[in-house]
Write a protein that holds these residues in place. Sequence first.
Motif, short mmCIF file in Angstrom:
data_model
loop_
_atom_site.label_atom_id
_atom_site.label_comp_id
_atom_site.label_asym_id
_atom_site.label_seq_id
_atom_site.Cartn_x
_atom_site.Cartn_y
_atom_site.Cartn_z
N LEU A 1 115.99 18.94 22.39
CA LEU A 1 115.30 19.15 21.12
C LEU A 1 113.86 19.61 21.36
CD1 LEU A 1 114.97 19.01 18.07
CD2 LEU A 1 114.49 16.54 18.31
N TYR A 2 113.17 18.97 22.30
CA TYR A 2 111.78 19.36 22.57
C TYR A 2 111.70 20.78 23.09
CZ TYR A 2 111.13 14.30 22.27
OH TYR A 2 111.13 13.00 21.85
N LEU A 3 112.64 21.16 23.95
CA LEU A 3 112.64 22.52 24.49
C LEU A 3 112.93 23.53 23.39
CD1 LEU A 3 114.51 21.86 27.86
CD2 LEU A 3 112.08 22.41 27.58
N SER A 4 113.80 23.16 22.45
CA SER A 4 114.10 24.06 21.34
C SER A 4 112.88 24.23 20.44
CB SER A 4 115.27 23.51 20.51
OG SER A 4 116.45 23.45 21.30
N ILE A 5 112.18 23.14 20.16
CA ILE A 5 110.97 23.21 19.35
C ILE A 5 109.91 24.05 20.05
CG2 ILE A 5 109.02 21.82 18.51
CD1 ILE A 5 111.05 19.62 17.81
N LEU A 6 109.84 23.90 21.35
CA LEU A 6 108.89 24.66 22.16
C LEU A 6 109.08 26.16 21.98
CD1 LEU A 6 106.68 23.78 24.24
CD2 LEU A 6 108.38 24.13 26.03
N GLU A 7 110.34 26.60 21.82
CA GLU A 7 110.66 28.02 21.73
C GLU A 7 110.65 28.56 20.30
OE1 GLU A 7 111.09 29.93 24.36
OE2 GLU A 7 110.84 28.25 25.75
N SER A 8 110.37 27.72 19.33
CA SER A 8 110.45 28.14 17.93
C SER A 8 109.47 29.26 17.61
CB SER A 8 110.14 26.95 17.02
OG SER A 8 109.90 27.37 15.69
N PRO A 9 109.88 30.22 16.76
CA PRO A 9 108.96 31.29 16.34
C PRO A 9 107.84 30.80 15.43
CG PRO A 9 111.03 31.46 15.16
CD PRO A 9 111.23 30.41 16.22
N ARG A 10 108.01 29.65 14.81
CA ARG A 10 106.99 29.03 13.98
C ARG A 10 106.46 29.99 12.91
NH1 ARG A 10 104.97 24.19 17.04
NH2 ARG A 10 106.42 24.10 18.80
N ASP A 11 105.17 30.31 13.01
CA ASP A 11 104.50 31.10 11.97
C ASP A 11 104.31 32.56 12.37
OD1 ASP A 11 102.82 30.43 14.04
OD2 ASP A 11 101.11 29.90 12.78
N ARG A 12 105.05 33.04 13.36
CA ARG A 12 104.86 34.41 13.84
C ARG A 12 105.39 35.45 12.85
NH1 ARG A 12 107.29 34.85 19.74
NH2 ARG A 12 108.58 33.15 18.94
N ASP A 13 106.28 35.05 11.96
CA ASP A 13 106.95 35.98 11.06
C ASP A 13 107.12 35.29 9.72
OD1 ASP A 13 108.38 38.12 10.07
OD2 ASP A 13 110.27 37.50 10.96
N ASN A 14 107.21 36.05 8.65
CA ASN A 14 107.45 35.44 7.33
C ASN A 14 108.63 36.07 6.60
OD1 ASN A 14 106.39 37.90 6.66
ND2 ASN A 14 104.59 37.10 5.56
N THR A 15 109.54 36.65 7.37
CA THR A 15 110.73 37.29 6.79
C THR A 15 111.72 36.23 6.31
OG1 THR A 15 110.48 39.13 8.32
CG2 THR A 15 112.61 38.89 7.22
N VAL A 16 112.27 36.44 5.13
CA VAL A 16 113.30 35.55 4.58
C VAL A 16 114.55 36.37 4.33
CG1 VAL A 16 113.97 34.02 2.70
CG2 VAL A 16 111.59 34.05 3.50
N ASP A 17 115.65 36.00 4.96
CA ASP A 17 116.95 36.65 4.77
C ASP A 17 117.77 35.80 3.80
OD1 ASP A 17 119.67 37.42 5.01
OD2 ASP A 17 119.29 38.28 6.99
N GLU A 18 117.92 36.29 2.56
CA GLU A 18 118.58 35.48 1.52
C GLU A 18 120.02 35.13 1.89
OE1 GLU A 18 117.10 34.07 -0.82
OE2 GLU A 18 115.18 35.10 -0.74
N ASN A 19 120.72 36.03 2.55
CA ASN A 19 122.09 35.74 2.97
C ASN A 19 122.11 34.61 3.99
OD1 ASN A 19 123.27 37.74 1.35
ND2 ASN A 19 122.90 39.32 2.90
N LEU A 20 121.15 34.65 4.93
CA LEU A 20 121.07 33.58 5.92
C LEU A 20 120.61 32.27 5.30
CD1 LEU A 20 119.65 35.18 9.20
CD2 LEU A 20 121.90 34.13 8.84
N VAL A 21 119.79 32.34 4.27
CA VAL A 21 119.38 31.12 3.58
C VAL A 21 120.61 30.37 3.07
CG1 VAL A 21 118.26 30.21 1.50
CG2 VAL A 21 117.05 31.86 2.94
#
Length: 263
Positions: free
Chosen positions: A90-110
């Motif tokens: 879990l920590y390693l996954s959080i470490l790799e998160s894109p976080r705030d680098r992008d603000n794209t929202v894919d409605e289908n993926l939502v």
Amino acid sequence: AVVSTQSTGMNVVNKGNFFETVKALLLKPVDYDVECLREAIMEANESVICEMLCTRTHSELTDILSTYESVFESAVKEDLENFIGDHRHLYLSILESPRDRDNTVDENLVTEHLNKLISAERSRWDLVSNPDVIPILTTNNFTHLRAVFKEFQKRDKGNMEMIESSIKKSLHDEFLSMCLVMWVKSIKNVTRLFSELLYQSVTSLTADSARVIRIVVGRSEIDLNQIKSHYMMQYNKQLQQAVQQKCGNDHAYSTIITMIIKN
């Protein structure tokens, strides 16, 4: 004891919370973050590891990772793999998160992600039978995830329970639950999360002064004013008043930490 701050070559005599606060003030924020993270990893202090990995922006975390490797000649990822047990994935996954680098929202993926999270909730957040949960929460940007969380709260008529409340209630692995809840709260509003962590620190039976120092000093030139405002709105008390009431017996520490909060 002498605390060696390797990132600056400075030595500070450790006489408790006052001197820890002074050390935090003298160091660059990234250097203090690096030392706190290193200590937490070496001591397997998962609460601190989770706090630090969850609450930093992509830019802040990039600086931490680079400085950590320069100072200790090992990578955060390697040290997490070597010193942390069950929850390192879990920590390693959080470490790799894109976080705030992008603000794209894919409605289908939502919609797709929403359905998978609802399915996980129905199985009481069994992450073995719902292996997509952690990837959903850690491989998508924060704006997208906020859209998913908003829909999650509207998932059933009459059920407005937020995702973090659902996880906390049903996921029985204490540390996994703690970290996932902290991660979700950070995605939603990190300033509010800092306010909550400070409240927990000064209302617990024994004050968590180390966390108070990390947040108050670490955020003093970033968003401490917003944290103070959130604290007042959430708990109807000024942050400096709460700290003074809990830590007043440690006069030197209480004085310096409340001065930082005020100014």
